[in-house]
Every structure is written in structure tokens, then in C-alpha cells.
Design an enzyme around this catalytic site. Structure first.
Site, PDB file in Angstrom:
ATOM      1  CG  ASP A  44      -2.532 -16.777  -8.295  1.00  0.00           C
ATOM      2  OD1 ASP A  44      -2.518 -15.769  -8.013  1.00  0.00           O
ATOM      3  OD2 ASP A  44      -3.254 -17.711  -7.468  1.00  0.00           O
TER       4      ASP A  44
ATOM      5  CG  HIS B 259       2.984  -8.454  -7.145  1.00  0.00           C
ATOM      6  ND1 HIS B 259       3.575  -8.994  -6.127  1.00  0.00           N
ATOM      7  CD2 HIS B 259       3.704  -7.155  -7.296  1.00  0.00           C
ATOM      8  CE1 HIS B 259       4.705  -8.327  -5.767  1.00  0.00           C
ATOM      9  NE2 HIS B 259       4.698  -7.113  -6.394  1.00  0.00           N
TER      10      HIS B 259
HETATM   11  P1  ADQ Z   1      -2.383 -13.204  -3.683  1.00  0.00           P
HETATM   12  O1  ADQ Z   1      -3.535 -12.891  -4.946  1.00  0.00           O
HETATM   13  O2  ADQ Z   1      -2.939 -12.713  -2.436  1.00  0.00           O
HETATM   14  O3  ADQ Z   1      -1.113 -12.273  -4.379  1.00  0.00           O
HETATM   15  P2  ADQ Z   1      -0.887 -15.427  -2.847  1.00  0.00           P
HETATM   16  O4  ADQ Z   1       0.223 -15.455  -3.877  1.00  0.00           O
HETATM   17  O5  ADQ Z   1      -1.397 -16.958  -2.883  1.00  0.00           O
HETATM   18  O6  ADQ Z   1      -1.937 -14.699  -3.668  1.00  0.00           O
HETATM   19  O7  ADQ Z   1      -0.373 -14.959  -1.725  1.00  0.00           O
HETATM   20  C1  ADQ Z   1      -1.562 -14.945  -0.650  1.00  0.00           C
HETATM   21  C2  ADQ Z   1      -0.670 -14.821   0.700  1.00  0.00           C
HETATM   22  O8  ADQ Z   1      -1.472 -14.377   1.751  1.00  0.00           O
HETATM   23  C3  ADQ Z   1       0.086 -15.931   0.962  1.00  0.00           C
HETATM   24  O9  ADQ Z   1       1.405 -15.898   1.666  1.00  0.00           O
HETATM   25  C4  ADQ Z   1      -0.912 -16.668   2.123  1.00  0.00           C
HETATM   26  O10 ADQ Z   1      -0.162 -17.455   3.206  1.00  0.00           O
HETATM   27  C5  ADQ Z   1      -1.527 -15.448   2.852  1.00  0.00           C
HETATM   28  N1  ADQ Z   1      -2.813 -15.841   3.215  1.00  0.00           N
HETATM   29  C6  ADQ Z   1      -3.723 -16.443   2.223  1.00  0.00           C
HETATM   30  N2  ADQ Z   1      -4.907 -16.519   3.045  1.00  0.00           N
HETATM   31  C7  ADQ Z   1      -4.443 -16.342   4.348  1.00  0.00           C
HETATM   32  C8  ADQ Z   1      -5.339 -16.531   5.641  1.00  0.00           C
HETATM   33  N3  ADQ Z   1      -6.715 -16.971   5.531  1.00  0.00           N
HETATM   34  N4  ADQ Z   1      -4.716 -16.022   6.589  1.00  0.00           N
HETATM   35  C9  ADQ Z   1      -3.468 -15.555   6.602  1.00  0.00           C
HETATM   36  N5  ADQ Z   1      -2.743 -15.450   5.490  1.00  0.00           N
HETATM   37  C10 ADQ Z   1      -3.268 -15.770   4.434  1.00  0.00           C
HETATM   38  C11 ADQ Z   1      -0.710 -11.453  -5.414  1.00  0.00           C
HETATM   39  C12 ADQ Z   1      -0.952 -12.208  -6.714  1.00  0.00           C
HETATM   40  C13 ADQ Z   1      -0.228 -13.565  -6.778  1.00  0.00           C
HETATM   41  C14 ADQ Z   1       1.270 -13.402  -6.446  1.00  0.00           C
HETATM   42  C15 ADQ Z   1       1.400 -12.654  -5.194  1.00  0.00           C
HETATM   43  C16 ADQ Z   1       2.903 -12.393  -4.912  1.00  0.00           C
HETATM   44  O11 ADQ Z   1      -2.322 -12.440  -6.846  1.00  0.00           O
HETATM   45  O12 ADQ Z   1      -0.363 -14.615  -8.006  1.00  0.00           O
HETATM   46  O13 ADQ Z   1       1.821 -14.687  -6.082  1.00  0.00           O
HETATM   47  O14 ADQ Z   1       0.678 -11.503  -5.273  1.00  0.00           O
HETATM   48  O15 ADQ Z   1       3.380 -11.769  -5.864  1.00  0.00           O
END
Ligand code: ADQ
Length: 490
Positions: free
Chosen positions: A368, A159
């Protein structure tokens, strides 16, 4: 149809009203709920040393998903999770060697926990099961299963980014790790660039591996398929809930509290890879260079803390609070706070409705894997009056979202200019960009991600049985001719 077994470090069962934490959990759960299957991994509990050795997985069924979880001892947690996974691999894979440390005992703990989890999973396996392993905590997991005699197809999806070879080599057991990754039947990455980094490492490394046009890689006597499988979302479902939840109280409060001002919104886990400090500073630069925006725009940053027992995460929190305070102190007026920093989680549907209120989605990680927030922000927009996405070129999502204003998060002036452009963009241009990105999000939604990966895994698993027989007969050095012939079967 064979059963799908998903393996990830942390298993996160759905609990109504509780937000799932992190992109992996959201992506995996959505994918698994559609097909049904088993989700295996750590329960999140710390157990006594003896209990973690003897305990078998705890099974819990919810709908068509079976959750099978095991506890970790304090030592396992410290070495495998807090140590090698999050203090070595996470920073290095996000190009932050400066924050990375290496400790042999932590690495030994990482290998030990992978072996322990593999042993526990084996007790649940049936011959037809197809196993899909997720993320950097489990790089050697397939090798551990193979050592236990497991013959099932095993795929791996990373990921987070995969670093270029020079950066990867700063992790001392780099070769052992990549070699272990070659025990999978399919290794998937978020972007073509990540996949290329892996191929570069294998081709230039001591094993002199090679890859053909079909993405079939041969290294250390193993054949595997490597490819990019960019993770998606369900854009139409997000659009629906974003609209439905718009009348909810927190969303109304946000809207009313803005008093007609423009809203820039950022949502991230509180992590140094997300570029939060740079983002605040670029917003400050906008306010410095464009005084006419004073009192007319606010930045709302939602960032719940994660891994708060890892020291670097405590520092980033202090840093960020300091920067928000400093910038607010400099510009705030009695009726205007430039930056609102909310250190909490929101229920997912509510979050989508909050995105819909924002004129600008401000997503600027320093690195990311993909970044689902960028995709969710676009999907949540009102098609009649969509906001603009400002997106870092170092998020995997940038490969797929040319309709965003793509910025370099290390260039504060460029980010400030992009914010200003986004805030002033005419409706027709906003709509054209939104329409283009929505079409791409639909085309590469979450089902496409899952089905493409699992389709490849099933195909490769069938072919690798054949390949293994052939390999037994040919000298590995003859791969050039033989490998292409095998490639066509995949
Ligand atoms: P993350 O590093 O967690 O994921 P991201 O892809 O942005 O990063 O996903 C975060 C998720 O958590 C999003 O669905 C978002 O809506 C949710 N989220 C964030 N802040 C929140 C909050 N305050 N309250 C509720 N929900 C919240 C890892 C990798 C990424 C990759 C994903 C998926 O680091 O690069 O995109 O996995 O593969």
C-alpha cells in the site's frame, strides 16, 4: 498568490451525505478546500467518441473549489483507465506482476488520453497557475503539457508504491514512462523507500542520471526534485467526529450487537493489494490456536467494491465471500458469527465513529502506498481506552507508525499472534502506543503534506528557470560539478 490547479484521473466533488471514494479523493479534497483552487480531471462519465474529442471542460463551482471535468469515450475508458492504468500499472506497482498484462493498444490509449486531458487543461490555464498532478494514471501528463508549450510549475505525487527497478522493468515502456516523469519539476512519493526505487532506476538506467543530497535529480537533460512526502490526515478533526457520531444508530447497533465481545475492524476498498483473504485466514488461525476466544471476538470487514468491471476485482470478491462463508461455517455458534463482511460504503463521519468502537484496527495490505485507514483508526480512538493498530510492514504508514504492532501479512501465524497480543494488551501499553502515534499524526498532518510539497514546487520552479538557462550552456556530462551548485539553490 498563484492559483492551485489539482489534476487527477477522477474528480470527486463533495456531495453532502455521500462518502468520497478512496484515499486520493479524501486527501486532495481536504487539501484543496483549505486553499481554494481548481480540480481538473475525468467526470466519471462515458460519452460518445465524437463528443469526447470536441467537448470542453464542464465547470462547476462549489465554495472555493472549481471543478473542471471532461468525459471519456468508451474506448478511452477501456484503454487508458481499465487497461493500462488498472490492469498494467496498478498490479505491477503493487508487486503483482502475476496479475499484470501489457497491451500496446491500451498503452497507446493511455498516452492519447493524457495528451487529450493536457490539451483540455491548457484552455483553463493562467500564467501564474501552479499545477499539482496526482497518481499513476497521469505519469506522462507533464510531458504532454510541456509539448503544448505550458511553462507553469508542474508537480506530481504518486499515491501508490513505486516498485524497485527489476519489477518496474516488467512494464515494457518503463523507460519512456520514467523519462516522461522527469518532465515534472517535483516528483513526490509516499515513502523514502519508494523514492529510492525511483532514484535507483534513474541512476542505473541508460540515461546515467544522478541525484545530489538535496534530492535534485538530473536525467535526460532535466532537473527535478524528488522526495518523500507522506500523506497525512487531520487527526484532531477525526477524533472530534468519531466522538460526536458515537451516538448514531448504526454505531449503537454495532456496539449493542457485539454483546460485550471484542471487535476487530478492517476497512478497505475491495482490492487484491489489501490482503483481505490472508487477513481472514490469519483470523481463522487465531480461532484455531486460541479456542478461549470463541464467542468472545468478531471481525468486522467493511469493503465496498471498486473497479467492479475489471475481471480480477470480480474474482477477489468471490474469493473473499467464499473464505468468510467457510470460516463462519467452521466456527459460528447460534449466537456468534466470527466474521461479518459488509460489502458497502459508509458516510465518512460514521466510519470514524465505527473505528472508535473497535478494540483492534486490523490493517494488513500486501502493499500500500500509505494507507489512510491505519491513520484514521488511531485518530478515532478514545484516549482513555484506545484500541490497538495491527499494521502491515508493507503499508507506507508503517514507516511512520512504530506504535503499531507491525506484521508481515504473508506470515499468517505472526498475524494471529499479533491479534491475540492486541486483544489482551494492558491499558497502559495501549495508551503509550496511542499517544506516540497521535503525536506523529499531528506533526505530519495533511496540511504539512500539502504545504511541504507545494513549497518545494514553488522553490524548484523558481530555481529551474535559472537551471534551464545554465543547462543550455553546459554539457550534461559536466553535471557532477554543476549539479551540486544548482542543488544548493533548491
Ligand atoms: P486507497 O487505496 O483508496 O488510496 P486508503 O489510503 O486506505 O486507500 O484510503 C481509503 C479511504 O477511503 C480512507 O480514507 C477510508 O476511510 C475510505 N474508505 C475506505 N472504505 C470505506 C467505506 N467502506 N466507506 C467509506 N469510506 C471508506 C490510495 C493509495 C493509498 C494511499 C491513498 C492516499 O492506494 O496507499 O494512502 O491513496 O494517498
Amino acid at each position: 498568490m498563484s492559483r492551485l490547479i489539482v489534476v487527477s484521473n477522477r474528480v470527486a466533488p463533495t456531495q453532502p451525505g455521500r462518502p468520497a471514494a478512496g484515499g486520493l479523493a479524501i486527501g486532495v479534497l481536504d487539501a484543496l478546500q483549505e486553499t481554494g483552487g481548481v480540480w481538473f480531471g475525468w467526470s466519471g462519465e462515458i460519452t460518445g467518441e465524437a463528443a469526447s474529442q470536441t467537448r470542453s471542460p464542464v465547470i462547476e463551482r462549489q465554495g472555493n473549489v472549481t471543478y473542471a471535468t471532461v468525459g471519456l469515450s468508451r474506448r478511452d475508458y477501456d484503454q487508458y483507465y481499465r487497461g493500462f492504468s488498472n490492469a498494467t500499472l496498478w498490479p505491477t506497482f503493487h508487486y503483482r506482476n502475476d496479475l499484470s498484462r501489457y497491451d500496446r493498444q491500451e498503452y497507446a490509449g493511455y498516452l492519447r488520453v493524457n495528451a487529450m486531458l493536457a490539451k483540455q487543461l491548457k484552455t483553463l490555464l493562467e500564467p501564474d497557475d501552479i499545477i499539482w498532478v496526482h497518481d499513476y494514471h497521469l505519469l506522462p501528463f507533464a510531458r504532454c503539457l510541456r509539448e503544448l508549450g505550458v511553462k507553469n510549475p508542474i508537480g506530481f505525487f504518486l499515491h501508490i508504491p513505486f516498485p524497485v527497478p527489476e519489477v518496474l522493468r516488467t512494464v515494457p515502456p518503463h523507460e519512456e514512462l520514467v523519462r516522461a516523469m522527469c518532465s515534472y519539476d517535483v516528483v513526490g512519493f509516499q515513502t523514502e523507500a519508494d523514492c529510492q526505487s525511483f532514484v535507483d532506476y534513474v541512476e542505473r538506467g541508460s540515461c546515467h542520471g544522478s541525484v545530489d543530497e538535496a534530492g535534485v535529480l538530473y536525467a535526460w537533460g532535466q532537473f527535478l526534485k524528488v522526495a518523500a512526502y507522506p500523506i497525512g490526515i487531520y487527526p484532531d478533526a477525526i477524533a472530534r467526529v468519531a466522538q460526536q457520531f458515537t451516538a448514531r444508530k448504526p454505531v449503537r447497533s454495532l456496539r449493542e450487537g457485539m454483546h460485550g465481545r471484542k471487535l476487530i475492524m478492517s476497512v478497505d476498498r475491495l482490492d487484491y493489494s489489501k490482503g483481505l483473504v490472508e487477513r481472514f485466514q490469519a483470523f481463522e488461525r487465531l480461532l484455531l490456536g486460541a479456542p478461549d476466544w470463541h464467542g468472545r471476538v468478531s471481525l468486522v470487514q467493511i469493503a465496498p467494491p471498486t473497479r467492479s468491471d475489471v475481471q480480477t476485482y470480480q474474482r477477489i470478491r468471490q474469493n473473499l465471500e467464499g473464505e468468510a462463508g467457510r470460516i463462519n461455517g467452521r466456527f459460528a455458534q447460534l449466537d456468534w458469527t466470527p466474521i461479518q463482511y459488509l460489502n458497502r460504503k459508509y458516510e465518512r463521519n460514521l466510519l470514524m465513529a465505527l473505528f472508535r468502537q473497535a478494540h483492534v484496527g486490523y490493517v494488513t495490505p500486501l502493499r500500500d502506498g500509505m494507507n489512510l485507514v491505519a491513520k484514521e483508526y488511531v485518530a478515532a480512538q478514545n484516549p482513555e481506552d484506545p484500541g490497538v493498530l495491527v499494521l502491515s510492514q508493507f503499508a507506507g504508514a508503517a514507516e511512520q507508525m512504530p506504535g503499531a504492532l507491525v506484521v508481515n501479512p504473508f506470515d499468517l501465524s505472526q498475524m494471529a499472534e499479533a491479534l491475540e497480543r492486541a486483544l489482551s494488551m494492558p491499558l497502559a501499553e495501549r495508551q503509550a502506543r496511542y499517544t506516540d502515534m497521535m503525536a506523529r499524526l499531528r506533526e505530519n498532518n495533511l496540511s504539512v503534506w500539502r504545504d511541504t510539497f507545494l513549497g518545494d514546487l514553488r522553490r524548484v520552479a523558481r530555481a529551474s528557470a535559472v537551471a534551464r538557462n545554465v543547462v543550455r550552456r553546459v554539457d550534461a556530462t559536466a553535471y557532477g560539478r554543476q549539479g551540486s551548485a544548482l542543488g544548493s539553490r533548491y
